[in-house]
Design a protein around this motif. Structure first.
Motif, PDB file in Angstrom:
ATOM      1  N   THR A  53      -7.467   9.634 -18.064  1.00 47.24           N
ATOM      2  CA  THR A  53      -7.055  10.917 -18.442  1.00 47.24           C
ATOM      3  C   THR A  53      -6.050  11.436 -17.142  1.00 47.24           C
ATOM      4  O   THR A  53      -6.693  11.291 -16.046  1.00 47.24           O
ATOM      5  CB  THR A  53      -8.292  11.715 -18.593  1.00 47.24           C
ATOM      6  N   GLY A  54      -5.174  11.804 -17.570  1.00 45.30           N
ATOM      7  CA  GLY A  54      -4.311  12.753 -16.367  1.00 45.30           C
ATOM      8  C   GLY A  54      -3.274  11.946 -15.881  1.00 45.30           C
ATOM      9  O   GLY A  54      -2.212  12.282 -15.284  1.00 45.30           O
ATOM     10  N   GLN A 128      -9.116  19.186  -8.790  1.00 47.34           N
ATOM     11  CA  GLN A 128      -8.142  19.719  -9.636  1.00 47.34           C
ATOM     12  C   GLN A 128      -6.830  19.734  -9.076  1.00 47.34           C
ATOM     13  O   GLN A 128      -5.612  19.576  -9.605  1.00 47.34           O
ATOM     14  CB  GLN A 128      -8.422  21.223  -9.702  1.00 47.34           C
ATOM     15  N   LEU A 132      -2.617  13.070  -9.176  1.00 43.21           N
ATOM     16  CA  LEU A 132      -3.177  12.175 -10.288  1.00 43.21           C
ATOM     17  C   LEU A 132      -2.007  10.933 -10.589  1.00 43.21           C
ATOM     18  O   LEU A 132      -2.704   9.841 -10.904  1.00 43.21           O
ATOM     19  CB  LEU A 132      -3.249  12.813 -11.869  1.00 43.21           C
TER      20      LEU A 132
END
Length: 314
Positions: A53-54, A128, A132
């Motif tokens: 994910t990401g 956060q 990524l």
């Protein structure tokens, strides 16, 4: 001379038939052993997509390939020799190993249920703002996925071993090797398909054909729900498999009362629905094992999560 050649050909044919039968036996045994691992396999397939994910779509499949290679290494290099040595020199320990793994599955499943009702995991500020796309982050995610896979792979191989524990050592080795290869290919093939499904849907949505484009848009919209459903199924499968392993293990250790209770209740329920006798018996038995697994799991979750908080409050 021709007679000798014919005899040689006959011997070769006999050896070939024996080899073919042996391959068939190994394949059949591997199929039976692999089928018993379905609950852990479903959870493995449900857990892995979160590790990509990401990331950009171009990196998703390479990351999955790295995780798949790590998973296969876990099974073949580390776990397979360990379970073979255990089955050869200390077979009585297999039941205890399985029960320990089943307890872990119950804990994992119950913790997911607990987190679902308690609010789950919230990302920290560091998470956060993490890059990524960085190679370091990618390596961290791959390493985390392989560590998680080690536990699930160990349980898969232990469950498969329990099904073929009475086979000769060579047959056991070949069967478990086949299970390791097939399960890894199945899990990460499905994971790759799941991860790329939204990209496939997006591509289809750009088709000039209205029906194809509508199907693509529907696929994109459906994927979050599919992932959620897969997670729920994986959690239920962990509780069912873990609970069943513990119940069966207790019976083998001389405490069959719980197994008999679940079986008797399932049989009584099945008699009430003669048209679907086998299905109802399996379903009720599965629910019984799952509820017991949930009870075991919540007991551990309570010890690890609730008691420390209560102690801190005082």
């Amino acid at each position: 001379m021709s007679g000798g050649l014919v005899a040689l050909l006959d011997d070769i044919a006999v050896i070939a038939r024996a080899a073919a039968a042996s391959v068939d036996d190994v394949a059949a045994a591997a199929g039976r052993a692999g089928a018993k691992t379905v609950g852990v396999v479903v959870d493995d397939a449900a857990v892995t997509p979160r590790y990509v994910t990401g990331f950009s779509p171009a990196r998703e499949l390479p990351i999955i390939w790295k995780i798949a290679k790590g998973s296969l290494r876990n099974k073949v290099v580390f776990i397979l020799p360990a379970v073979l040595l255990l089955s050869q020199f200390l077979p009585s320990a297999i039941t205890y190993v399985l029960m320990l793994g089943g307890t872990y599955l119950c804990f994992e499943g119950a913790e997911k249920v607990y987190e679902a009702f308690a609010g789950g995991h919230h990302a920290t500020e560091e998470e956060q703002v993490a890059d990524l796309s960085s190679e370091e982050h990618e390596q961290q995610m791959v390493s985390g996925a392989i560590r998680t896979d080690l536990i699930l792979s160990a349980e898969i191989m232990a469950i498969a071993l329990a099904e073929v524990a009475n086979e000769p050592l060579m047959s056991r080795t070949l069967i478990l090797l086949v299970v390791a290869l097939l399960i890894t290919a199945l899990v990460y093939g499905v994971v790759g398909l799941i991860v790329k499904m939204d990209d496939i849907g997006l591509k289809l949505s750009q088709s000039p054909q209205g029906g194809v484009a509508a199907f693509g848009r529907g696929l994109v919209k459906a994927m979050p729900h599919v992932l959620t459903a897969l997670s729920v199924i994986g959690t239920a499968a962990m509780l069912w498999v873990g609970g069943h392993i513990i119940v069966a293990g207790l019976a083998k250790l001389g405490f069959p009362e719980l197994e008999h209770l679940i079986h008797d209740f399932a049989v009584q329920a099945a008699h009430m629905v003669p048209a679907a006798h086998a299905l109802v018996e399996w379903l009720v038995g599965t629910i019984g094992s799952g509820l017991f697994g949930l009870l075991v799991g919540f007991s551990i979750v309570g010890l690890l999560h609730l008691l420390p908080r209560r102690g801190a409050a005082h």
